[in-house]
Enzyme design. Structure first.
Site, PDB file in Angstrom:
ATOM      1  N   LYS A 130       3.500  -2.818  -0.987  1.00 61.28           N
ATOM      2  CA  LYS A 130       2.749  -2.337  -2.156  1.00 61.28           C
ATOM      3  C   LYS A 130       3.469  -1.147  -2.779  1.00 61.28           C
ATOM      4  CE  LYS A 130      -1.736  -4.087  -0.900  1.00 61.28           C
ATOM      5  NZ  LYS A 130      -2.521  -4.699  -1.948  1.00 61.28           N
ATOM      6  N   LEU A 183      -2.636 -19.307   2.394  1.00 61.15           N
ATOM      7  CA  LEU A 183      -1.699 -18.189   2.250  1.00 61.15           C
ATOM      8  C   LEU A 183      -0.491 -18.610   1.410  1.00 61.15           C
ATOM      9  CD1 LEU A 183      -0.900 -15.291   3.142  1.00 61.15           C
ATOM     10  CD2 LEU A 183       0.345 -16.360   5.023  1.00 61.15           C
ATOM     11  N   ALA A 184       0.049 -19.799   1.749  1.00 61.97           N
ATOM     12  CA  ALA A 184       1.229 -20.280   1.020  1.00 61.97           C
ATOM     13  C   ALA A 184       0.904 -20.455  -0.460  1.00 61.97           C
ATOM     14  CB  ALA A 184       1.720 -21.586   1.637  1.00 61.97           C
ATOM     15  N   TYR A 221      -2.696  11.728  -8.060  1.00 62.73           N
ATOM     16  CA  TYR A 221      -3.203  12.909  -8.766  1.00 62.73           C
ATOM     17  C   TYR A 221      -3.458  14.038  -7.787  1.00 62.73           C
ATOM     18  CZ  TYR A 221      -7.927  11.126  -7.600  1.00 62.73           C
ATOM     19  OH  TYR A 221      -9.041  10.665  -6.959  1.00 62.73           O
ATOM     20  N   ILE A 222      -3.326  15.240  -8.315  1.00 67.04           N
ATOM     21  CA  ILE A 222      -3.562  16.417  -7.483  1.00 67.04           C
ATOM     22  C   ILE A 222      -4.755  17.152  -8.068  1.00 67.04           C
ATOM     23  CG2 ILE A 222      -2.611  18.569  -6.580  1.00 67.04           C
ATOM     24  CD1 ILE A 222       0.156  17.421  -7.002  1.00 67.04           C
ATOM     25  N   THR A 252      -0.952   8.520 -13.599  1.00 70.65           N
ATOM     26  CA  THR A 252      -1.507   7.165 -13.526  1.00 70.65           C
ATOM     27  C   THR A 252      -0.434   6.233 -14.054  1.00 70.65           C
ATOM     28  OG1 THR A 252      -3.753   7.938 -13.803  1.00 70.65           O
ATOM     29  CG2 THR A 252      -3.339   5.653 -14.408  1.00 70.65           C
ATOM     30  N   HIS A 299      -2.611  -2.591   8.508  1.00 69.34           N
ATOM     31  CA  HIS A 299      -2.345  -1.980   7.200  1.00 69.34           C
ATOM     32  C   HIS A 299      -2.550  -0.455   7.210  1.00 69.34           C
ATOM     33  CE1 HIS A 299      -2.311  -6.094   6.112  1.00 69.34           C
ATOM     34  NE2 HIS A 299      -3.563  -6.237   5.730  1.00 69.34           N
ATOM     35  N   ARG A 347      -6.155  10.283   0.871  1.00 74.66           N
ATOM     36  CA  ARG A 347      -6.638  11.554   0.337  1.00 74.66           C
ATOM     37  C   ARG A 347      -6.197  12.669   1.298  1.00 74.66           C
ATOM     38  NH1 ARG A 347     -10.569  12.630  -3.142  1.00 74.66           N
ATOM     39  NH2 ARG A 347     -11.312  10.491  -3.087  1.00 74.66           N
ATOM     40  N   GLU A 383     -13.667  -2.821   0.219  1.00 75.23           N
ATOM     41  CA  GLU A 383     -13.729  -4.064  -0.555  1.00 75.23           C
ATOM     42  C   GLU A 383     -15.171  -4.313  -0.971  1.00 75.23           C
ATOM     43  OE1 GLU A 383     -10.068  -7.014   0.713  1.00 75.23           O
ATOM     44  OE2 GLU A 383     -11.958  -7.225   1.766  1.00 75.23           O
TER      45      GLU A 383
HETATM   46  C1  BG6 Z   1      -5.637  -8.950   4.630  1.00 70.96           C
HETATM   47  C2  BG6 Z   1      -6.964  -9.019   5.335  1.00 70.96           C
HETATM   48  O1  BG6 Z   1      -4.613  -8.671   5.537  1.00 70.96           O
HETATM   49  O2  BG6 Z   1      -5.692  -7.902   3.653  1.00 70.96           O
HETATM   50  C3  BG6 Z   1      -8.078  -9.285   4.350  1.00 70.96           C
HETATM   51  O3  BG6 Z   1      -6.915 -10.083   6.294  1.00 70.96           O
HETATM   52  C4  BG6 Z   1      -8.052  -8.232   3.246  1.00 70.96           C
HETATM   53  O4  BG6 Z   1      -9.344  -9.258   4.992  1.00 70.96           O
HETATM   54  C5  BG6 Z   1      -6.655  -8.139   2.649  1.00 70.96           C
HETATM   55  O5  BG6 Z   1      -8.969  -8.638   2.257  1.00 70.96           O
HETATM   56  C6  BG6 Z   1      -6.565  -7.008   1.647  1.00 70.96           C
HETATM   57  O6  BG6 Z   1      -5.350  -7.086   0.961  1.00 70.96           O
HETATM   58  P1  BG6 Z   1      -5.222  -6.570  -0.546  1.00 70.96           P
HETATM   59  O7  BG6 Z   1      -3.776  -6.747  -0.865  1.00 70.96           O
HETATM   60  O8  BG6 Z   1      -6.132  -7.431  -1.363  1.00 70.96           O
HETATM   61  O9  BG6 Z   1      -5.659  -5.154  -0.529  1.00 70.96           O
END
Ligand code: BG6
Length: 510
Positions: A204, A37-38, A396-397, A418, A262, A366, A238
């Site tokens: 984000k 992570l770091a 977008y709408i 966009t 999230h 959406r 993903e």
């Molecule tokens: C992390 C999850 O919190 O968020 C991961 O542990 C996931 O599994 C990631 O891939 C997604 O983050 P991003 O920023 O790539 O959408």
């Protein structure tokens, strides 16, 4: 093309101003400095801020980890994920403020050493009677050592004469009870105002944009309720599996990994009422208030999936990973229908969906509007507002127009914002850079408060326990597909979502 007027909007522009101007001597200690992570997120984000001149001038960074290594070796690792385009001189200057201390996570003496290093680096930082300093303790650590490290910081390193900020990363517990225990342990050591719980989705660009869209534009807020909105879907997809981290993922599953944090955070911002002000506590009050109105999720409102290998054998299944138990029932895909029981949203279904190893990389919100009442036109498709968080940030709408030309037919089109085409020269910063800047500014708006966290676990814990105790088996889906069979019917049956005709497909402009 003219740029929009920029307003001094609390956590947007004046945040940046204050960090740049307020040169309080600052020490940032990154625990877990040799971890993934770091390397992948924390140091690149710190470098980005350094490069943009957004770190206070007297900033010192200390990496702390168990690995015994020289400062040169640490520098090599810390820069291993920097962009190849990074300017070499700037990297050199950045590294000149980065030190390394090796130590265990539960040994007093090692933390005393760390304190000595901080004191050494801060020598001469107090000018006259002013000794204002900021200490940031960034825990890029596995949860098993959070409390040990926090305890030793408090005992051996914490300096009451400074402003202290502790940054922690998810997972914050694995259910309501363990999360409460963690909050109690951390709360026994630090004030809530000193704690910054990171959910990087809150950093984000498009997530930060939701509040502006909603509360700065009269036409959105006017229709943002059950009278006009039919259903809301928040989707995370993903295109890759858990390759390499299957054993780790298996302890959590997709609900704990992505949904409880999230996606629910995003939902709370889309659903909340307008906060009293832009103050962090007012924003977090509004988010918590809406979470309180969500009933725990029921198993019958949930579809669970686990990916299997492709039929041609080119992609592995979840359980083909040797670190995943062969009888694992951990979901790698989940879709839940939720309800927000308040006046604004009663009767509107909210769908959150997340999956690994699906057909594409996409995160979006959406919002589908209701049918047009008393329409002049038969069989109209529905309007939708789509906020695409990633990739290619866009709003977008979906809008019905007359087919251009001599035709009088109707066609589905879109009002399209966009970012790449509208804001050519702007580089959208990584979420971590934005959030670390907020920490330096002491702005909690984009961090999770303990009562919010508690509500998030309350909503998911009964479902998670039921999956575990009753050994509920997820449905199989093929790696690279759209999810388990029936995934679309599941949503349409429960929400009344109406699909636009299949020929319509929005693509972000190149
Ligand atoms: C992390 C999850 O919190 O968020 C991961 O542990 C996931 O599994 C990631 O891939 C997604 O983050 P991003 O920023 O790539 O959408």
């Amino acid at each position: 093309m003219s740029m929009p007027t920029s307003h001094s909007f609390a956590s947007l522009t004046c945040g940046i101003d204050s960090a740049a101007k307020k040169d309080v001597p600052t020490t940032i200690v990154v625990f877990g400095a040799s971890g993934d992570l770091a390397k992948k997120k924390t140091f690149p984000a710190l470098f980005h801020l350094f490069d943009q001149n957004l770190l206070p001038k007297r900033t010192r960074i200390i990496g702390y980890a168990r690995t015994d290594m020289s400062v040169e070796e640490f520098h090599k690792r810390a820069t291993s994920h920097f962009s190849p385009q990074a300017d070499k001189d700037t990297v050199k200057k950045f590294l000149s403020v980065c030190e390394y201390v090796s130590g265990k996570y539960d040994v007093d003496e090692d933390f005393v050493n760390l304190r000595k290093e901080i004191d050494r680096l801060e020598e001469g930082a107090c000018i006259g009677s002013s000794c204002e300093r900021i200490h940031v303790y960034y825990m890029a650590l596995p949860p098993s050592v959070f409390v040990d490290v926090a305890t030793h910081i408090k005992k051996n390193v914490y300096d009451e004469s400074c402003t202290n900020r502790v940054v922690i990363e998810k997972p914050f517990g694995h259910d309501l009870e363990s999360s409460r225990q963690l909050s109690k342990d951390i709360g026994g050591l630090f004030e809530e105002t000193e704690v910054f719980r990171i959910d990087h989705y809150l950093g984000k660009e498009m997530v930060k944009n939701i509040m502006t869209l909603r509360f700065a534009n009269v036409f959105y807020e006017a229709v943002w309720n059950r009278h006009y909105i039919s259903n809301v879907q928040i989707t995370f997809k993903e295109p890759f599996g858990t390759e390499g981290r299957g054993g780790y993922f298996d302890q959590f599953g997709i609900i704990r990994d992505v949904m409880q944090n999230h996606l629910l955070q995003v939902l709370s911002i889309v659903a909340m009422n307008q906060p009293q002000s832009l103050n962090a506590e007012d924003i977090r009050d509004s988010k918590t208030e809406v979470l309180r109105r969500i009933l725990p999720i029921q198993l019958e409102d949930t579809m669970l999936g686990q990916y299997v290998g492709t039929s041609d054998g080119s992609k592995p299944g979840y359980k083909d990973d040797d670190t995943v138990p062969k009888d694992s029932n951990t979901p790698t895909f989940a879709e839940c229908v939720m309800h927000v029981d308040n006046d604004r949203w009663r009767g509107v279904p909210w769908v959150i969906k997340a999956g690994k190893a699906l057909n594409e990389a996409r995160m979006l919100i959406r919002i589908q509007f209701k049918d047009m009442p008393n329409s002049l036109f038969p069989n109209l498709a529905r309007n939708e507002l789509v906020i695409q968080v990633s990739p290619k940030e866009s709003v977008y709408i979906k809008t019905i127009v007359k087919e251009p030309g001599l035709s009088t037919n109707l066609a589905m089109s879109e009002l399209d914002l966009t970012y790449k085409t509208r804001y050519h020269d702007i580089k959208i910063p990584d979420a971590y850079a934005t959030l670390i800047l907020d920490v330096l500014n002491g702005d909690h708006s984009n961090f999770v408060r303990s009562d919010e966290l508690d509500e998030a676990w309350r909503i998911f814990t009964p479902l998670l326990h039921q999956i575990e105790t009753e050994n509920i088996m997820p449905l199989p889906y093929e790696y690279g597909s759209r999810g388990p069979q029936g995934v679309y019917d599941f949503v349409e049956d429960r929400t009344g979502y109406k699909r636009t005709n299949l020929e319509y497909h929005w693509e972000a402009p190149q």
